[in-house]
Motif scaffolding. Sequence first.
Motif, PDB file in Angstrom:
ATOM      1  N   ASP A   1     -63.986 -16.368 -20.909  1.00  0.00           N
ATOM      2  CA  ASP A   1     -63.936 -16.867 -19.651  1.00  0.00           C
ATOM      3  C   ASP A   1     -64.119 -15.657 -18.491  1.00  0.00           C
ATOM      4  O   ASP A   1     -63.752 -15.931 -17.279  1.00  0.00           O
ATOM      5  CB  ASP A   1     -62.459 -17.680 -19.425  1.00  0.00           C
ATOM      6  CG  ASP A   1     -62.756 -19.170 -19.865  1.00  0.00           C
ATOM      7  OD1 ASP A   1     -63.755 -19.651 -20.046  1.00  0.00           O
ATOM      8  OD2 ASP A   1     -61.600 -19.842 -20.249  1.00  0.00           O
TER       9      ASP A   1
ATOM     10  N   VAL B   1     -66.058 -15.120 -16.357  1.00  0.00           N
ATOM     11  CA  VAL B   1     -66.942 -15.417 -15.215  1.00  0.00           C
ATOM     12  C   VAL B   1     -67.114 -14.234 -14.354  1.00  0.00           C
ATOM     13  O   VAL B   1     -66.057 -13.772 -13.873  1.00  0.00           O
ATOM     14  CB  VAL B   1     -67.293 -17.071 -14.979  1.00  0.00           C
ATOM     15  CG1 VAL B   1     -67.220 -17.897 -16.124  1.00  0.00           C
ATOM     16  CG2 VAL B   1     -65.696 -17.263 -14.193  1.00  0.00           C
TER      17      VAL B   1
ATOM     18  N   SER C   1     -64.342 -13.750 -11.303  1.00  0.00           N
ATOM     19  CA  SER C   1     -62.839 -14.038 -11.699  1.00  0.00           C
ATOM     20  C   SER C   1     -62.031 -12.829 -11.829  1.00  0.00           C
ATOM     21  O   SER C   1     -62.529 -11.652 -12.066  1.00  0.00           O
ATOM     22  CB  SER C   1     -62.961 -14.661 -13.087  1.00  0.00           C
ATOM     23  OG  SER C   1     -63.511 -13.889 -14.142  1.00  0.00           O
TER      24      SER C   1
ATOM     25  N   VAL D   1     -70.848 -16.603 -19.243  1.00  0.00           N
ATOM     26  CA  VAL D   1     -70.995 -18.034 -18.853  1.00  0.00           C
ATOM     27  C   VAL D   1     -69.506 -18.807 -19.127  1.00  0.00           C
ATOM     28  O   VAL D   1     -68.805 -18.174 -20.278  1.00  0.00           O
ATOM     29  CB  VAL D   1     -71.798 -18.989 -19.880  1.00  0.00           C
ATOM     30  CG1 VAL D   1     -73.083 -18.527 -19.301  1.00  0.00           C
ATOM     31  CG2 VAL D   1     -71.553 -18.786 -21.154  1.00  0.00           C
ATOM     32  N   PRO D   2     -68.978 -19.616 -18.880  1.00  0.00           N
ATOM     33  CA  PRO D   2     -67.625 -20.066 -19.131  1.00  0.00           C
ATOM     34  C   PRO D   2     -67.574 -20.662 -20.453  1.00  0.00           C
ATOM     35  O   PRO D   2     -68.639 -21.159 -21.196  1.00  0.00           O
ATOM     36  CB  PRO D   2     -67.538 -21.524 -18.401  1.00  0.00           C
ATOM     37  CG  PRO D   2     -68.531 -21.520 -17.077  1.00  0.00           C
ATOM     38  CD  PRO D   2     -69.727 -20.454 -17.703  1.00  0.00           C
TER      39      PRO D   2
ATOM     40  N   ASN E   1     -73.055 -10.240 -11.382  1.00  0.00           N
ATOM     41  CA  ASN E   1     -73.315 -11.922 -12.109  1.00  0.00           C
ATOM     42  C   ASN E   1     -74.657 -12.459 -12.415  1.00  0.00           C
ATOM     43  O   ASN E   1     -75.349 -13.065 -11.676  1.00  0.00           O
ATOM     44  CB  ASN E   1     -72.823 -12.748 -10.671  1.00  0.00           C
ATOM     45  CG  ASN E   1     -72.773 -14.114 -10.805  1.00  0.00           C
ATOM     46  OD1 ASN E   1     -72.710 -14.558 -12.327  1.00  0.00           O
ATOM     47  ND2 ASN E   1     -72.674 -15.013  -9.856  1.00  0.00           N
TER      48      ASN E   1
ATOM     49  N   GLU F   1     -75.026 -14.051 -15.192  1.00  0.00           N
ATOM     50  CA  GLU F   1     -75.091 -15.461 -15.899  1.00  0.00           C
ATOM     51  C   GLU F   1     -75.336 -16.663 -14.488  1.00  0.00           C
ATOM     52  O   GLU F   1     -75.681 -17.580 -14.784  1.00  0.00           O
ATOM     53  CB  GLU F   1     -73.791 -15.702 -16.666  1.00  0.00           C
ATOM     54  CG  GLU F   1     -73.732 -14.710 -17.716  1.00  0.00           C
ATOM     55  CD  GLU F   1     -74.980 -15.198 -18.893  1.00  0.00           C
ATOM     56  OE1 GLU F   1     -75.701 -16.169 -18.758  1.00  0.00           O
ATOM     57  OE2 GLU F   1     -74.707 -14.592 -19.941  1.00  0.00           O
ATOM     58  N   GLY F   2     -74.837 -16.046 -13.468  1.00  0.00           N
ATOM     59  CA  GLY F   2     -75.049 -17.010 -12.297  1.00  0.00           C
ATOM     60  C   GLY F   2     -76.090 -16.716 -11.596  1.00  0.00           C
ATOM     61  O   GLY F   2     -76.025 -17.166 -10.379  1.00  0.00           O
TER      62      GLY F   2
ATOM     63  N   SER G   1     -69.945 -19.892  -7.086  1.00  0.00           N
ATOM     64  CA  SER G   1     -70.094 -19.364  -8.376  1.00  0.00           C
ATOM     65  C   SER G   1     -69.001 -20.000  -9.572  1.00  0.00           C
ATOM     66  O   SER G   1     -68.432 -20.905  -8.821  1.00  0.00           O
ATOM     67  CB  SER G   1     -69.626 -17.909  -8.252  1.00  0.00           C
ATOM     68  OG  SER G   1     -68.239 -17.757  -8.288  1.00  0.00           O
ATOM     69  N   ASN G   2     -69.149 -19.872 -10.743  1.00  0.00           N
ATOM     70  CA  ASN G   2     -68.142 -20.313 -11.399  1.00  0.00           C
ATOM     71  C   ASN G   2     -66.771 -19.915 -11.441  1.00  0.00           C
ATOM     72  O   ASN G   2     -65.812 -20.674 -11.848  1.00  0.00           O
ATOM     73  CB  ASN G   2     -68.463 -20.148 -12.993  1.00  0.00           C
ATOM     74  CG  ASN G   2     -69.800 -20.982 -13.512  1.00  0.00           C
ATOM     75  OD1 ASN G   2     -69.746 -22.186 -13.074  1.00  0.00           O
ATOM     76  ND2 ASN G   2     -70.628 -20.375 -14.224  1.00  0.00           N
TER      77      ASN G   2
END
Lengths: 429, 429
Positions: B48, B50, B53, B105-106, B145, B147-148, B169-170
């Motif tokens: 996780d 992401v 975070s 990614v999550p 980031n 992935e985002g 964002s996630n």
Amino acid sequence: MKNFLLPAFLLLHVFILPAQDIKINGDRLHETLLTLATYGKNEKGGSDRVAFSKHDIEARKYIKELMEKAGLEISVDFAGNIIGRKAGKNPSLKPISFGSHIDEVPNGGDYDGPVGSLGAIEVIRSLSEHGYITNHPLEVIIFTNEEGGVVGSRAIVGALTQEALQVMSNAGVTQAEGIKLLGGNPERIAEMKRNPGDIAAFLELHIEQGGNLYNEKLDIGVVEGIVAIEWWEITFKGKANHAGTTPMNLRKDPMLPAAELVLEVNRIVNSYDGRQVGTVGKIQAFPGAGNVIPGEVKLNLEIRDLSSEKIWKIYKEIESKAKELAEKSGTELEVKHIEVASKPALADPMIRGIIKNQADKLGLSTKSLPSGAGHDAQEMARIAPMGMIFIPSKDGISHAPEEFSTKEDIANGANVLLQTILELDKRLK
Amino acid sequence: MKNFLLPAFLLLHVFILPAQDIKINGDRLHETLLTLATYGKNEKGGSDRVAFSKHDIEARKYIKELMEKAGLEISVDFAGNIIGRKAGKNPSLKPISFGSHIDEVPNGGDYDGPVGSLGAIEVIRSLSEHGYITNHPLEVIIFTNEEGGVVGSRAIVGALTQEALQVMSNAGVTQAEGIKLLGGNPERIAEMKRNPGDIAAFLELHIEQGGNLYNEKLDIGVVEGIVAIEWWEITFKGKANHAGTTPMNLRKDPMLPAAELVLEVNRIVNSYDGRQVGTVGKIQAFPGAGNVIPGEVKLNLEIRDLSSEKIWKIYKEIESKAKELAEKSGTELEVKHIEVASKPALADPMIRGIIKNQADKLGLSTKSLPSGAGHDAQEMARIAPMGMIFIPSKDGISHAPEEFSTKEDIANGANVLLQTILELDKRLK
């Protein structure tokens, strides 16, 4: 003078008008239909007269007034059905019953239900005006919450479960609470059950909810029966993967067999003679993103026909094709039969014959056809010989504000209903 | 004694080890990968970590420690990218840059990003240990980031819009807020833009995110380029109707042309030579009920290829088939092209040749292949000659806890990266 003349006037009619010449009043019937339509009319022109709503409750008062004017003796049973009785000459005979419902789906139309309900009341009103007394008692039934699960008719035939009573209605109250609002008593519903033999025959006049009559410019549909419905949920399971990085030849994409099955359903259903219908109305890919090869695709299959046997025969052919497609595509097949508790209900052959015959005598064109939609008549068929009369619905539309039948078509339907009742009254003992 | 002996020992290496014999430390690289994986590991075994975070922020501290140990001079740019520099012999040369990302990614895996990030750091560490000084400055970039929305690399090439900075964002913060958490300054991002010529070459090592190398048991993928992606939303409009009452021959069911198109997409995409992919990942019927013939069926079409021209050629063939199907079925067709802003990015032919050549020299098997997924390298290609090195990923899985590459494959990839850098360092002026 007036008091003396009135009965003499009525007497005159009875003598000079034979049963086959009695006609309902089409203008009056249409006027009641337009008035009923004002109860629950929304801004979009649709009807929000869902069962148990204030619109439904107010409309029922109007219906009771009409029934009283027609000369019916009114009661409300434990399920909230409005029952109107008119005595016959022979009190030992069971009633000939007929009617429909006045509740609608949300944003529905003005014809699905009202045509048969107001048509039934108009039949009684015309007979009363002509002083015509049948041998059998006549009974008009305005059923509770047809659109939300044929609640009233199920209660009459003893098929309304305790579970069904707890189901939330579109008015935001449970069926049980709604029935109380109509003056019923959900706790005593078991007591009202009628048994085979308690009703001499049941008739329902209704719009077709399909385009057969309208497209073929026919006046009257002689319903063969109400179809059985079966549902299946069919799932193809492949392998979800990156849509960019997974080469075409390394995919196990369940979308492909699912798409092929959609086409096969159509081909197979059409390959049988008859009026069966088969539909894939719902399809979903999981996870369902444009850049992911789906891991799973689910589709809903529905088949309807008057014969459950035929439905299953068609289904078996579809299932075997689905297995073949799964194997070919390297996917897994999962099939779930969904219980919709909808058995076929065949119309009584004698009643079908009478409807056809009476329509012919009235100079109306007819067509025999199944009802693809459910009706209260379907439930009533469990305890009585049943017949249904359809009239054309513009473009086959129903459950929508665009629902429309002409004044003439409505009058034709009510006249066929009237003559069918009178003929049944003669034939049934 | 010790202080005296150590430099002598390093000096010895420089003399006895020619550039082509320098190897990265595969065990050490793998150990750093396992350690990085502990940041953000969830109960399901997924990552996780992401972007933005607390896991990402903590992991970046670990990354900076590793970069310092490797002998890099560290800075964080306005977009939060971690930049590590190692001076070369010729300060007038532009840097050879390489790196990847560490965000996931999550519930993602441990390899997509980390392999290239830690591989880049290990390359520097090995060179430092061997006292090898390149002509060019070397620059390791750990992008923000990826992935985002390839945020960090877009910022470097001046393609990160103000709108993109406001996207959530996630991690539950906007990109701008997240960048601040990483020590960046979103308001000054425009100042950091690099132009063509500012970087001598950009290289990225990455797992394949597809099954080509794994299935064919090959060691190294020489990336031809990163494919362009185009999306369309295709809608067939028919007429929603009652699935029970509408005869088969009176239907305008959009499900049928939609299903046929799904099969045609597959057929047409496969009919072209090459490695293009076409996917229908999403399909929806409206209203989407088992007992209603749909009024509308929508599907998403995605096509990817290295050539935009080929994508549009394939699409045009699909579109003309869709028109034909709509006409045949009496439905209406509506097509919407969806902007995904993804242009193809071709790898530099000379760099591709070097990667292939160096892999050959290391005794590793190779395959040329496109990248179907997007990468920071795609953005960097806008301003510098770009090359990408792929290693096998088990079963082609990525973005999932099951992501896995062997220690050997990772070491092979890092050694190819190292040798490619050294060869480029010789060839580029």
